[in-house]
Design a protein around this motif. Structure first.
Motif, PDB file in Angstrom:
ATOM      1  N   ASP A   9       0.823  -1.213   0.000  1.00  0.00           N
ATOM      2  CA  ASP A   9       0.000   0.000   0.000  1.00  0.00           C
ATOM      3  C   ASP A   9       0.856   1.262   0.000  1.00  0.00           C
ATOM      4  N   ASN A  10       2.134   1.126   0.240  1.00  0.00           N
ATOM      5  CA  ASN A  10       3.034   2.271   0.082  1.00  0.00           C
ATOM      6  C   ASN A  10       3.395   2.430  -1.397  1.00  0.00           C
ATOM      7  N   GLN A  19       8.438  -0.264   6.430  1.00  0.00           N
ATOM      8  CA  GLN A  19       8.667   0.797   7.413  1.00  0.00           C
ATOM      9  C   GLN A  19      10.154   0.973   7.710  1.00  0.00           C
ATOM     10  N   ARG A  72      12.587   2.471   4.811  1.00  0.00           N
ATOM     11  CA  ARG A  72      11.838   3.551   4.166  1.00  0.00           C
ATOM     12  C   ARG A  72      12.769   4.719   3.802  1.00  0.00           C
ATOM     13  N   GLY A 122       1.023   1.211  -4.027  1.00  0.00           N
ATOM     14  CA  GLY A 122      -0.157   1.979  -3.623  1.00  0.00           C
ATOM     15  C   GLY A 122      -1.440   1.170  -3.610  1.00  0.00           C
ATOM     16  N   ARG A 179      -3.821  -1.579  -1.598  1.00  0.00           N
ATOM     17  CA  ARG A 179      -4.123  -2.185  -0.307  1.00  0.00           C
ATOM     18  C   ARG A 179      -5.082  -3.344  -0.531  1.00  0.00           C
ATOM     19  N   THR A 211       4.996  14.565   3.016  1.00  0.00           N
ATOM     20  CA  THR A 211       3.672  13.945   2.967  1.00  0.00           C
ATOM     21  C   THR A 211       2.603  14.978   3.320  1.00  0.00           C
ATOM     22  N   MET A 260       1.818   5.291   9.557  1.00  0.00           N
ATOM     23  CA  MET A 260       1.999   4.248   8.551  1.00  0.00           C
ATOM     24  C   MET A 260       0.690   3.725   7.969  1.00  0.00           C
ATOM     25  N   GLY A 261      -0.353   4.552   8.025  1.00  0.00           N
ATOM     26  CA  GLY A 261      -1.581   4.180   7.318  1.00  0.00           C
ATOM     27  C   GLY A 261      -2.467   3.170   8.008  1.00  0.00           C
ATOM     28  N   ARG A 279      -5.771   8.795   3.798  1.00  0.00           N
ATOM     29  CA  ARG A 279      -4.757   8.698   4.850  1.00  0.00           C
ATOM     30  C   ARG A 279      -3.579   9.576   4.444  1.00  0.00           C
ATOM     31  N   CYS A 295      -0.838  10.511   5.727  1.00  0.00           N
ATOM     32  CA  CYS A 295       0.563  10.143   5.977  1.00  0.00           C
ATOM     33  C   CYS A 295       1.119   9.279   4.856  1.00  0.00           C
ATOM     34  N   GLN A 296       0.243   8.734   4.027  1.00  0.00           N
ATOM     35  CA  GLN A 296       0.678   7.839   2.956  1.00  0.00           C
ATOM     36  C   GLN A 296       0.734   8.570   1.610  1.00  0.00           C
TER      37      GLN A 296
END
Lengths: 434, 81
Positions: free
Chosen positions: A38-39, A45, A48, A75, A77, B21, B48-49, B65, B67-68
């Motif tokens: 999803d990033n 983390q 990153r 991106g 999820r 962000t 972190m979502g 969200r 932060c993402q």
């Protein structure tokens, strides 16, 4: 029909260290591999942003990805499993269905939060969270920060913030000095980890640090102004701009649960080859038990190799994995939460931040399910990801079963239609509060 | 110095470094991300979502969200809706 489809031999969910190692191991054996996260960038983390570039191991793994044919699906999820061997996700271009033969879950972990008076104030956040925000551009130079909670993450975060120019006023670790010393002795057989620990100590020279200390309240008017620390029976108030506070990590097991994989004691059950209880589904890294980046990488390699039928090569990694798992168990013992921490949550303290449900309201009920039904705790957008582990520690309540969508989702995704160009889009899980 | 871009936070221009962000843009602008169901001001918690505390309306889409999401020049972030 959903708007987009992809198909892989091996699909990896999660692009952190475990997922990257799994994907590379499978891809280098010739499988068609996809990684969904999803990033918008690989690394998860811990690897990153710019941090990955200064970490030689991280950059080596990330470079190895570029030498393979791994397809990164950023991106996106994952929200559901519409049928066997298909995962459904929501991404920038709407709904996407991903077909797979083998699936590797590398969904990582999140911080555990404990509710104390004032923890909902702005600028009180997770330890990893403040680090992530600084990596996301938050100016921290000259800001006064208290780092508190428990776990190896605290020192790493404190060192990072200190280096970035923050005034780290205090580090509070709830674990006792004795149990930390025991862990320190164990480090002697893990030379890599010992070197890391010593280097953190050096980076933090001159920074005040307490063991057996924890926050009991944060004060301020809407925004944090000071934190009250409990240490050896007395309290101390420290004025600060940020409180970075996390109580070790909680495995992300929601997707595994949704897929029917056995989860016990908050971890996804796996066998020697990282196979879950469901056929063709593997799991690696923190979801199988919090163990840190080295263990995640080894578990990822085992899962990736086993997923493409290279069990004999995977078996060569059993020994290093065993050693790292023993260390992970030592971490669990060292950073186990002390019972006194249950007393920091007061009757009027909000436990569920999504629905603003207090501890007093929750304790009127006998179980998590009853509390959910009567108070809406755990029913907001985070779906209990924050308050669930807190309730588990405070009251011994275990979470309920997981239902799709595992994350709040646009109605357009659920109805498998392309998303609207503009206008108000409502999230299913949020209807209750509109 | 890294490249600067301008975004709008509740209609007011806010200059941030490229790569910042949306959650951080709100913090820099001094805006609370959202009001809770009992009207408490809230800001990012998990970064972190996961927690959804930093959700905001971004370019017309609600509950994102922040932060993402990385700021883009001219991005409209609204917390006052």
């Amino acid at each position: 029909m959903s708007s987009l489809q992809k198909q892989f031999d091996v699909l990896v969910v999660g692009g952190g260290p475990a997922g990257i190692a799994a994907a590379i191991s499978a891809s280098e054996c010739g499988a068609r591999v996809g990684v969904v996260d999803d990033n918008f960038a690989l690394g998860g983390q811990i690897w990153r942003g710019e941090h990955a570039k200064s970490d030689s191991k991280a950059s080596a793994w990330l470079q190895r990805v570029n030498a393979t044919a791994i397809e990164f699906v950023p991106g996106v999820r994952i929200i559901d499993q519409p049928k066997a061997n298909v995962l459904r996700g929501e991404g920038p271009s709407g709904c996407i269905d991903i077909l797979y033969r083998k699936l590797i879950l590398a969904t990582g972990a999140r911080e555990r939060f404990l509710p104390f008076p004032g923890w909902t104030l702005q600028n009180v956040m997770g330890a990893g969270a403040l680090q992530a925000l600084v990596k996301g551009g938050l100016p921290i130079r000259g800001k006064r920060v208290v780092v508190a909670g428990t776990g190896p993450l605290l020192l790493a975060v404190a060192a990072y913030l200190h280096k970035a120019g923050a005034k780290v006023l205090l580090i509070c670790e709830q674990a006792s000095r004795t149990s930390l010393a025991r862990l320190g002795a164990r480090l002697l057989i893990h030379r890599g980890k010992l070197a890391q620990a010593l280097s953190l100590r050096k980076d933090l020279a001159g920074v005040r640090s307490l063991t057996g200390a924890w926050p009991i309240a944060a004060e301020g008017n809407g925004v944090l102004r000071s934190v009250v620390i409990s240490h050896r029976g007395s309290t101390e108030m420290v004025d600060c701009d940020y409180l970075a506070c996390g109580f070790h990590l909680v495995p992300n097991t929601e997707l595994a649960s949704l897929l029917g994989c056995r989860v016990q004691d908050g971890r996804v059950y796996v066998d020697h080859f990282q196979r879950t209880s469901r056929a063709n589904i593997f799991c690696a890294g923190e979801p199988t038990g919090v163990g840190g980046v080295e263990l995640a990488v080894v578990e990822g390699q085992v899962a990736g190799l086993a997923a493409v039928g290279q069990e004999d090569r995977a078996m060569k990694l059993f020994r290093p994995r065993r050693k790292l798992r023993r260390f992970a168990q030592a971490l669990d013992r060292t950073f186990a939460l002390r019972p006194e921490l249950r007393q920091v949550t007061q009757p009027q303290t909000i436990v569920c931040r999504c629905e603003d449900v207090t501890y007093k309201q929750i304790t009127q009920h006998r179980s998590w399910r009853a509390a959910k039904l009567q108070t809406r705790c755990g029913m907001g957008p985070c779906q209990g990801r924050v308050c669930g582990p807190a309730a588990e520690f405070l009251l011994g309540w275990t979470p309920d079963s997981v239902r799709p969508p595992v994350f709040p989702t646009l109605l357009s995704t659920i109805s498998e239609m392309p998303p609207p160009e503009t206008g108000v889009v409502e999230s299913v899980a949020m209807r209750g509060q509109q | 110095m890294s490249e600067q871009i301008s975004v709008l936070v509740n209609g007011a221009p806010c200059i941030v470094a490229k790569g910042t962000t949306a959650a951080v843009a709100m913090l820099i602008a001094g805006a609370e991300c959202r009001a809770s169901v009992t009207s408490e001001p809230r800001g990012p918690l998990c970064g972190m979502g996961i927690c959804f505390e930093c959700r905001a309306e971004i370019d017309g889409i609600a509950h994102r969200r922040s932060c993402q999401i990385v700021c883009e020049s001219g991005m409209e972030i609204r917390t006052d809706v």
